[in-house]
Each structure stands twice: as structure tokens, then as C-alpha cells.
Write a protein that holds these residues in place. Sequence first.
Motif, PDB file in Angstrom:
ATOM      1  N   VAL A   1       0.860  -1.181   0.000  1.00 27.33           N
ATOM      2  CA  VAL A   1       0.000   0.000   0.000  1.00 27.33           C
ATOM      3  C   VAL A   1       0.897   1.232   0.000  1.00 27.33           C
ATOM      4  CG1 VAL A   1      -1.698   1.322   1.297  1.00 27.33           C
ATOM      5  CG2 VAL A   1      -1.872  -1.157   1.213  1.00 27.33           C
ATOM      6  N   SER A   2       0.677   2.112  -0.969  1.00 25.89           N
ATOM      7  CA  SER A   2       1.465   3.335  -1.003  1.00 25.89           C
ATOM      8  C   SER A   2       0.668   4.540  -0.514  1.00 25.89           C
ATOM      9  CB  SER A   2       2.006   3.596  -2.404  1.00 25.89           C
ATOM     10  OG  SER A   2       0.963   3.593  -3.340  1.00 25.89           O
ATOM     11  N   ILE A   3      -0.654   4.467  -0.621  1.00 33.04           N
ATOM     12  CA  ILE A   3      -1.512   5.537  -0.100  1.00 33.04           C
ATOM     13  C   ILE A   3      -2.595   4.884   0.750  1.00 33.04           C
ATOM     14  CG2 ILE A   3      -3.052   7.448  -0.650  1.00 33.04           C
ATOM     15  CD1 ILE A   3      -1.590   7.680  -3.328  1.00 33.04           C
ATOM     16  N   PRO A   4      -2.494   4.988   2.067  1.00 33.70           N
ATOM     17  CA  PRO A   4      -3.500   4.351   2.930  1.00 33.70           C
ATOM     18  C   PRO A   4      -4.834   5.089   2.878  1.00 33.70           C
ATOM     19  CG  PRO A   4      -1.964   5.608   4.240  1.00 33.70           C
ATOM     20  CD  PRO A   4      -1.467   5.671   2.825  1.00 33.70           C
ATOM     21  N   ASP A   5      -5.875   4.431   3.340  1.00 36.33           N
ATOM     22  CA  ASP A   5      -7.211   5.029   3.359  1.00 36.33           C
ATOM     23  C   ASP A   5      -7.285   6.052   4.494  1.00 36.33           C
ATOM     24  OD1 ASP A   5      -9.947   5.482   2.868  1.00 36.33           O
ATOM     25  OD2 ASP A   5     -10.458   4.068   4.448  1.00 36.33           O
ATOM     26  N   ILE A   6      -7.260   7.316   4.128  1.00 37.59           N
ATOM     27  CA  ILE A   6      -7.327   8.370   5.138  1.00 37.59           C
ATOM     28  C   ILE A   6      -8.656   9.124   5.078  1.00 37.59           C
ATOM     29  CG2 ILE A   6      -4.826   8.686   5.288  1.00 37.59           C
ATOM     30  CD1 ILE A   6      -5.224  11.194   3.501  1.00 37.59           C
ATOM     31  N   ALA A   7      -9.609   8.603   4.305  1.00 37.08           N
ATOM     32  CA  ALA A   7     -10.898   9.286   4.157  1.00 37.08           C
ATOM     33  C   ALA A   7     -11.586   9.520   5.505  1.00 37.08           C
ATOM     34  CB  ALA A   7     -11.810   8.516   3.213  1.00 37.08           C
ATOM     35  N   PRO A   8     -11.650   8.519   6.414  1.00 30.20           N
ATOM     36  CA  PRO A   8     -12.299   8.795   7.698  1.00 30.20           C
ATOM     37  C   PRO A   8     -11.613   9.918   8.481  1.00 30.20           C
ATOM     38  CG  PRO A   8     -12.047   6.438   7.389  1.00 30.20           C
ATOM     39  CD  PRO A   8     -11.283   7.111   6.286  1.00 30.20           C
ATOM     40  N   LEU A   9     -10.298   9.961   8.433  1.00 27.38           N
ATOM     41  CA  LEU A   9      -9.574  11.019   9.124  1.00 27.38           C
ATOM     42  C   LEU A   9      -9.858  12.378   8.488  1.00 27.38           C
ATOM     43  CD1 LEU A   9      -7.560  11.779  11.324  1.00 27.38           C
ATOM     44  CD2 LEU A   9      -5.743  11.417   9.648  1.00 27.38           C
ATOM     45  N   VAL A  10      -9.939  12.410   7.163  1.00 26.07           N
ATOM     46  CA  VAL A  10     -10.252  13.667   6.469  1.00 26.07           C
ATOM     47  C   VAL A  10     -11.643  14.148   6.861  1.00 26.07           C
ATOM     48  CG1 VAL A  10     -10.660  14.698   4.199  1.00 26.07           C
ATOM     49  CG2 VAL A  10      -8.672  13.238   4.564  1.00 26.07           C
ATOM     50  N   PHE A  11     -12.613  13.217   6.924  1.00 29.42           N
ATOM     51  CA  PHE A  11     -13.957  13.590   7.367  1.00 29.42           C
ATOM     52  C   PHE A  11     -13.912  14.220   8.758  1.00 29.42           C
ATOM     53  CE2 PHE A  11     -15.653  10.175   4.424  1.00 29.42           C
ATOM     54  CZ  PHE A  11     -16.279  11.059   3.570  1.00 29.42           C
ATOM     55  N   LEU A  12     -13.121  13.647   9.641  1.00 31.33           N
ATOM     56  CA  LEU A  12     -13.026  14.168  11.001  1.00 31.33           C
ATOM     57  C   LEU A  12     -12.351  15.537  11.032  1.00 31.33           C
ATOM     58  CD1 LEU A  12     -11.984  10.940  12.917  1.00 31.33           C
ATOM     59  CD2 LEU A  12     -14.144  12.178  13.143  1.00 31.33           C
ATOM     60  N   LEU A  13     -11.277  15.696  10.282  1.00 31.61           N
ATOM     61  CA  LEU A  13     -10.535  16.954  10.297  1.00 31.61           C
ATOM     62  C   LEU A  13     -11.285  18.092   9.625  1.00 31.61           C
ATOM     63  CD1 LEU A  13      -6.937  15.640   9.554  1.00 31.61           C
ATOM     64  CD2 LEU A  13      -7.863  16.445  11.734  1.00 31.61           C
ATOM     65  N   GLU A  14     -12.195  17.778   8.710  1.00 39.05           N
ATOM     66  CA  GLU A  14     -12.947  18.824   8.019  1.00 39.05           C
ATOM     67  C   GLU A  14     -14.145  19.318   8.811  1.00 39.05           C
ATOM     68  OE1 GLU A  14     -13.959  17.426   4.124  1.00 39.05           O
ATOM     69  OE2 GLU A  14     -12.177  18.364   3.282  1.00 39.05           O
ATOM     70  N   ARG A  15     -14.456  18.680   9.898  1.00 36.23           N
ATOM     71  CA  ARG A  15     -15.625  19.107  10.685  1.00 36.23           C
ATOM     72  C   ARG A  15     -15.394  20.469  11.315  1.00 36.23           C
ATOM     73  NH1 ARG A  15     -18.809  14.415  13.878  1.00 36.23           N
ATOM     74  NH2 ARG A  15     -20.641  15.005  12.700  1.00 36.23           N
ATOM     75  N   ASP A  16     -16.424  21.271  11.276  1.00 39.37           N
ATOM     76  CA  ASP A  16     -16.409  22.551  11.963  1.00 39.37           C
ATOM     77  C   ASP A  16     -17.773  22.736  12.636  1.00 39.37           C
ATOM     78  OD1 ASP A  16     -18.018  23.044   9.794  1.00 39.37           O
ATOM     79  OD2 ASP A  16     -16.710  24.525   8.882  1.00 39.37           O
ATOM     80  N   GLU A  17     -18.000  23.907  13.190  1.00 34.83           N
ATOM     81  CA  GLU A  17     -19.244  24.134  13.941  1.00 34.83           C
ATOM     82  C   GLU A  17     -20.487  23.902  13.078  1.00 34.83           C
ATOM     83  OE1 GLU A  17     -17.138  27.158  13.572  1.00 34.83           O
ATOM     84  OE2 GLU A  17     -15.845  26.153  15.001  1.00 34.83           O
ATOM     85  N   SER A  18     -20.416  24.306  11.815  1.00 37.29           N
ATOM     86  CA  SER A  18     -21.591  24.189  10.956  1.00 37.29           C
ATOM     87  C   SER A  18     -21.879  22.750  10.540  1.00 37.29           C
ATOM     88  CB  SER A  18     -21.427  25.059   9.713  1.00 37.29           C
ATOM     89  OG  SER A  18     -20.337  24.590   8.946  1.00 37.29           O
ATOM     90  N   SER A  19     -20.867  21.883  10.580  1.00 32.09           N
ATOM     91  CA  SER A  19     -21.076  20.499  10.135  1.00 32.09           C
ATOM     92  C   SER A  19     -21.200  19.514  11.287  1.00 32.09           C
ATOM     93  CB  SER A  19     -19.939  20.074   9.203  1.00 32.09           C
ATOM     94  OG  SER A  19     -18.729  20.026   9.922  1.00 32.09           O
ATOM     95  N   LEU A  20     -21.244  19.984  12.513  1.00 28.43           N
ATOM     96  CA  LEU A  20     -21.349  19.070  13.649  1.00 28.43           C
ATOM     97  C   LEU A  20     -22.679  18.320  13.688  1.00 28.43           C
ATOM     98  CD1 LEU A  20     -19.616  20.997  16.564  1.00 28.43           C
ATOM     99  CD2 LEU A  20     -18.812  18.970  15.371  1.00 28.43           C
TER     100      LEU A  20
END
Length: 168
Positions: free
Chosen positions: A46-65
Motif C-alpha cells: 500500500v502506497s496511499i493508505p485510506d485516510i478518508a475517515p480522518l479527512v472527514f473528522l478533520l474537516e468538521r467545523d461548527e456548521s457540520s457538527l
Amino acid sequence: EITRLRDTWLILRRNHTSSAFQFDTKLKSAYKSLMDGSGLLPLQNVSIPDIAPLVFLLERDESSLTDYLPWELSDQNSGLDILLIHLDTARLITAQCGLYKVTAENVMKTVKFEDLISDVFQTEFHLRILWGAKGATVERTERQKKYEQLLAVLSNRAEAPEDDGTAV
């Protein structure tokens, strides 16, 4: 917008039956298990792991809670457990960064680059082509809204919204 294209999916399944079978049996279930935290993260090849769940978490802000994350839609009662699993997976990914880098370097040794299309793989190119000169300065929500509009236009161009999937 992509899953709505019934005729397109039927044609793809008819013309590429073995690939469609692989997609339905292996890839969909593997993706679902990674999103809900029940799958194991492969470390080899694997050269690029699945980071989609982490991206979803990091993109959260007050409006998307108040918006549910993909794994919260499937099981709202274990959201905190899955959150902790995704954070632990992110820790494992950062700990194994060297392994991913070595794997990627080995893969890239076999790739032949063409100068004419190398710009297509640059982030700046995608910002300019999708959102214009102000792409990087526009708010994330505005960029996402424009991207969803673009997908809707392309989807409607491929198949009319009133198409019931019987035109194949």
C-alpha cells in the motif's frame, strides 16, 4: 450523482462483468469495513493508505457538527467507538509512514512520466480548473458546493434526471 446513473452502471456491468463482480463483492465490502472501523488496514503493498475517515473528522467545523459522518449513518450508537478506532488508525498510518513511502517509491520507479500531462496531477491545477483563479481563497463549503453542482451537471448530461434506468 454518480450512483444515480442507472443506465451507465448497467452498461459498465454488461461490458466489464468480471470487474463489476470484483467491485460488488470485494471493493464495496472492504470500503464499508474501513469506513465503519471494522476492517484491518493493510500495511503491505500500500502506497496511499485510506485516510478518508480522518479527512472527514478533520474537516468538521461548527456548521457540520449536526451532519452525520458516513459511519454514524450506519450505526449511530457506536459513533464514539468508531471515532476512536479511526483516530487509532490515523496513529498507525503516521507510525508506518516510512513503509508507505518505500512502497510508493518502488511503484513510482516503474511509472513513465510525460511532461505534457504532469500538471494534471498538481493540486493547483485542480483548484484552477474547478474553481477558477480564486479557488484556494474560497471557503471550503463554497468549493464543495460548486463541486457538487459540477457533478450534478455532468450527471444530468450523462443521463436525464427523469430517466428511470430503462433506456439501455
